[in-house]
Enzyme design. Structure first.
Site, PDB file in Angstrom:
ATOM      1  CG  ASP A 110      46.470   1.320  13.129  1.00  0.00           C
ATOM      2  OD1 ASP A 110      47.131   1.674  12.137  1.00  0.00           O
ATOM      3  OD2 ASP A 110      45.246   1.140  13.087  1.00  0.00           O
ATOM      4  CG  ASN A 143      34.329  -3.013  14.104  1.00  0.00           C
ATOM      5  OD1 ASN A 143      34.982  -2.060  13.690  1.00  0.00           O
ATOM      6  ND2 ASN A 143      34.867  -3.996  14.804  1.00  0.00           N
ATOM      7  CG  HIS A 178      38.108  -0.559  13.715  1.00  0.00           C
ATOM      8  ND1 HIS A 178      37.859  -1.835  13.257  1.00  0.00           N
ATOM      9  CD2 HIS A 178      39.039  -0.068  12.876  1.00  0.00           C
ATOM     10  CE1 HIS A 178      38.597  -2.082  12.200  1.00  0.00           C
ATOM     11  NE2 HIS A 178      39.320  -1.026  11.938  1.00  0.00           N
ATOM     12  CD  GLU A 207      38.460  -4.095  16.569  1.00  0.00           C
ATOM     13  OE1 GLU A 207      37.472  -3.536  16.055  1.00  0.00           O
ATOM     14  OE2 GLU A 207      39.134  -4.953  15.971  1.00  0.00           O
TER      15      GLU A 207
HETATM   16  C1  GLP Z   1      42.270  -1.185   9.575  1.00  0.00           C
HETATM   17  C2  GLP Z   1      43.038  -0.003  10.127  1.00  0.00           C
HETATM   18  C3  GLP Z   1      42.173   1.213  10.219  1.00  0.00           C
HETATM   19  C4  GLP Z   1      41.431   1.427   8.930  1.00  0.00           C
HETATM   20  C5  GLP Z   1      40.511   0.262   8.693  1.00  0.00           C
HETATM   21  C6  GLP Z   1      39.698   0.380   7.421  1.00  0.00           C
HETATM   22  O1  GLP Z   1      41.633  -1.929  10.552  1.00  0.00           O
HETATM   23  N1  GLP Z   1      43.615  -0.260  11.387  1.00  0.00           N
HETATM   24  O2  GLP Z   1      42.982   2.329  10.547  1.00  0.00           O
HETATM   25  O3  GLP Z   1      40.698   2.610   8.976  1.00  0.00           O
HETATM   26  O4  GLP Z   1      41.316  -0.898   8.591  1.00  0.00           O
HETATM   27  O5  GLP Z   1      40.428  -0.062   6.318  1.00  0.00           O
HETATM   28  P1  GLP Z   1      40.029   0.169   4.843  1.00  0.00           P
HETATM   29  O6  GLP Z   1      40.295   1.595   4.559  1.00  0.00           O
HETATM   30  O7  GLP Z   1      40.940  -0.732   4.058  1.00  0.00           O
HETATM   31  O8  GLP Z   1      38.620  -0.210   4.703  1.00  0.00           O
END
Ligand code: GLP
Length: 249
Positions: free
Chosen positions: A67, A135, A137, A142
């Site tokens: 993404d 959440n 995702h 989402e």
């Molecule tokens: C973002 C990314 C996700 C990632 C998530 C969790 O929203 N788009 O791909 O898995 O954050 O991030 P973190 O690993 O910093 O908790």
């Protein structure tokens, strides 16, 4: 779904990097789907270490990221493209022509989505690395995103923008939109590897592993994947019953 629980973040990173390294060793021109966020940083550090020690080469590897924020160019220091350069690509022997990150810039975002779909279609991934949002995702898919989705533009939820704001400097606002690989495309990878650490992920992890397969928790779709591996630290595994844990390392 294989669930591996590790002692701490260091061990989690070692285990996850080992799984990725094995894929590359057995197929030097492997295609990897990669993720941003703080969770995979330790895994990337280990992969850099293996590369520096000559144990691993990314010379023939291709990558496709999950993404990107809409409106941030690759040189913007909060863009996911920048993150990938900074945390992995600049430190390994990968060819920059072999890396892809969805493009969230320009006027025709629909075309960017279609171009990314086409790239994913002609470049099947051997492994997809994932983190998980608080959440549930995956990528930026989402809750309520259809499981059949392909690359699309999303309105980020307030929760996700708030969670991600910790990575932005004071005064900088988290973009409201992002471009993300769809859930059906995430599931097309031969192997899916999800890493999660910290107590703030424990509820999402519980729903992913033990909850119903439901679009309310996008990560629950991994229960249906033929080769999904989840690597957790103890804190993220806090709500899991021993019966769903495959291995403790
Ligand atoms: C973002 C990314 C996700 C990632 C998530 C969790 O929203 N788009 O791909 O898995 O954050 O991030 P973190 O690993 O910093 O908790």
């Amino acid at each position: 779904m294989r669930v591996i629980v590790t002692e701490n973040y260091e061990k989690l990173s070692e285990v996850a990097a080992g799984i990725i390294a094995k894929v590359i060793v057995s197929k030097p021109d492997a295609v990897l789907g990669l993720a941003t966020g703080t969770s995979p940083i330790g895994t990337y550090k280990k992969l850099i270490e293996y590369c520096e020690n000559g144990l691993l080469s990314f010379a023939k590897v291709k990558t496709a990221n999950l993404d990107e924020y809409v409106g941030l160019s690759p040189s913007h220091d909060q863009s996911y493209h920048y993150f990938m350069n900074d945390n992995l690509f600049d430190h390994i022997d990968i060819l920059k022509d072999n890396v892809r990150v969805p493009d969230g810039t320009g006027k025709d975002l629909d075309k960017n989505c279609k171009d990314y779909d086409a790239y994913l279609e002609k470049t099947p991934r051997d492994l997809q690395l994932l983190g998980i949002g608080g959440n549930g995702h995956i990528g930026f898919n989402e809750p309520k995103t259809p499981f059949g989705s392909k690359t699309h533009i999303v309105d980020l939820t307030e929760k996700t923008r708030k969670d991600n704001s910790r990575l932005f400097k004071e005064g900088e606002t988290v973009p409201e939109k992002a471009i993300t690989m769809g859930i059906s495309e995430i599931c097309q990878a031969k192997k899916v590897l999800l890493v999660a650490n910290g107590e703030n992920k424990a509820d999402a992890v519980y729903k992913m592993v033990c909850g119903p397969v439901s679009e309310d928790c996008p990560a629950s779709v991994l229960q249906l994947h033929p080769d999904a591996v989840v690597v957790l630290d103890k804190a993220a595994a806090k709500r899991l019953d021993a019966s769903v844990i495959t291995e403790t390392l």
